[in-house]
Motif scaffolding. Structure first.
Motif, PDB file in Angstrom:
ATOM      1  N   ILE A 162      48.299  31.381  42.162  1.00  0.00           N
ATOM      2  CA  ILE A 162      47.247  32.406  41.784  1.00  0.00           C
ATOM      3  C   ILE A 162      47.331  33.022  40.285  1.00  0.00           C
ATOM      4  O   ILE A 162      48.575  33.417  40.079  1.00  0.00           O
TER       5      ILE A 162
ATOM      6  N   THR B  62      43.070  36.704  37.693  1.00  0.00           N
ATOM      7  CA  THR B  62      42.353  36.268  39.040  1.00  0.00           C
ATOM      8  C   THR B  62      42.491  37.341  40.389  1.00  0.00           C
ATOM      9  O   THR B  62      41.690  37.646  40.732  1.00  0.00           O
TER      10      THR B  62
ATOM     11  N   GLU C 231      40.187  40.681  41.952  1.00  0.00           N
ATOM     12  CA  GLU C 231      39.763  40.736  43.377  1.00  0.00           C
ATOM     13  C   GLU C 231      39.749  42.258  43.826  1.00  0.00           C
ATOM     14  O   GLU C 231      38.957  42.595  44.620  1.00  0.00           O
TER      15      GLU C 231
ATOM     16  N   LYS D 204      36.147  41.285  37.144  1.00  0.00           N
ATOM     17  CA  LYS D 204      36.808  40.255  36.315  1.00  0.00           C
ATOM     18  C   LYS D 204      36.854  40.648  35.110  1.00  0.00           C
ATOM     19  O   LYS D 204      38.212  40.285  34.469  1.00  0.00           O
TER      20      LYS D 204
END
Length: 398
Positions: A282, A286, A290, A294
């Motif tokens: 990941i 990104t 979470e 973003k």
């Protein structure tokens, strides 16, 4: 020709704000003849705009530790004798609906005018007179109290209460008049500065980040000068605002750095290391997307480090990212100042005022209440509680 008659009153209160009105209704209820004078065209202007128009009128968890002063013990007596529960009782007496927003902060369900109205009703019922659009031109001691030259004629009184507030939000009529009176009667006035105020940022990179994220709010822990607050941070076009920034601004001095923990609920390094083991492919932005928006995740990566898959970070690089997330250090250029500040720090030195009665120790019969004194509460209803408590303390004795 005979000179115009001098109006007489037992008590004159300068300032029709929260502290002045509380003092007026308390003194008048004891049978004192009370006259409240204010240069504004409306009473309680700051009450009306407070709490986003809903008035955060007290805090259920009020304690002396929630106040800043060069003399920290001063506020204890008044706060103990007129508590948040006493004011809540008054609110209930007038059937004003209210709710707890969070952290003990009590707001009106409808609008701030409900609080102003209950104060005005109490003043009217107890016989306190409020006179607006009245400028004070001169104040001097007399044999049995004070004489005031006003734009509406001369007034004589036994007790004079200064409830003029501080310098914050001059568009609502704030001025340094109270400090001027204090100095006239021999009081020391401690240096004043804006408190509970947003920060401005001028560093080009940081300012660009703030502008890009304007309107974005994030939970954080902010620290400065051994004080920390856990609240929301709000990015603005000019810098940093939101409850966390307003709270810490009262402890910040020019040149100090702020330390911001954007992950207050977790150990950043443990979390990143764990994610690296579980999800090696990941990308960092990104993963951060979470937790934050973003957009914010991408911009933080641009500011601090190149985003790449977690497996490509060395332990040292991961530590550096963790440090930025949990101990982001920045130096604001300054604050928005009195223009938007909710309170004024500093003011009349409380070491020269009785903590029981709010009476001057320099000039008998002169009293100071509310924000004009060097007592400043945290954000969340504490400054109103100080206004009620200090106004009540003086109202009991004037």
């Amino acid at each position: 020709m005979s000179s115009p008659a001098v109006e007489t009153s037992d008590v004159v209160i300068i300032g029709a704000g929260a502290a002045g009105l509380m003092c007026a209704l308390t003194a008048a209820a004891r049978g004192r003849r009370v006259l409240v004078l204010d240069h504004a065209n409306k009473a309680g202007k700051k009450i009306l705009m407070s709490g986003g128009g809903r008035c955060n009128f007290t805090n259920m968890y009020t304690e002396p530790a929630d106040f800043l002063s060069h003399n920290p013990h001063f506020c204890k007596s008044a706060l103990a004798r007129y508590t948040q529960w006493d004011f809540i009782e008054l609110v209930c007496k007038h059937d004003v609906p209210y709710h707890e927003k969070k952290l003990g902060q009590l707001f009106c369900d409808r609008k701030a005018s409900d609080i102003l109205q209950l104060l005005l009703v109490e003043c009217a019922e107890s016989g306190a007179e409020i006179r607006l659009d009245t400028a004070i031109e001169q104040i001097e001691r007399s044999d049995d109290g004070y004489r005031l030259a006003t734009s509406a004629g001369e007034v004589a009184c036994q007790s004079l209460v200064i409830a003029t507030g501080g310098l914050s939000i001059p568009t609502l009529g704030a001025s340094g008049f109270g400090y001027q009176i204090a100095r006239q009667f021999g009081h020391n006035v401690l240096p004043t500065r804006a408190g509970l105020v947003p920060f401005t940022i001028t560093d080009p990179q940081l300012k660009a980040l703030c502008a890009e994220l304007s309107g974005t709010s994030v939970d954080c822990m902010v620290s400065c000068n051994d004080k920390s607050f856990r609240e929301n941070l709000l990015f603005t076009h000019r810098g940093l605002s939101g409850p966390a920034m307003l709270q810490i601004s009262s402890y910040w001095h020019s040149g100090d750095s702020l330390e911001i923990n954007l992950l207050p609920d977790r150990d950043a390094l443990d979390w990143l290391t764990g994610q690296q083991a579980e999800r090696p492919n990941i990308e960092l932005k990104t993963l951060l997307g979470e937790v934050f928006t973003k957009k914010m995740a991408g911009l933080l990566c641009e500011l601090w480090c190149a985003s790449k898959p977690l497996k490509q970070y060395t332990p040292g690089e991961l530590q550096a990212v963790a440090t930025q997330l949990s101990a982001w250090r920045l130096v604001p250029a300054g604050t928005e100042g009195y223009r938007t500040a909710e309170v004024t720090l500093g003011g009349v030195d409380t070491r020269e005022v009785s903590s029981k009665t709010m009476e001057s120790q320099k000039a008998p019969g002169l009293y100071f209440v509310g924000e004009v004194l060097d007592v400043t509460g945290h954000l969340g209803g504490f400054n109103f509680q100080w206004a009620w408590a200090s106004g009540h303390a003086a109202g009991e004795v004037v």
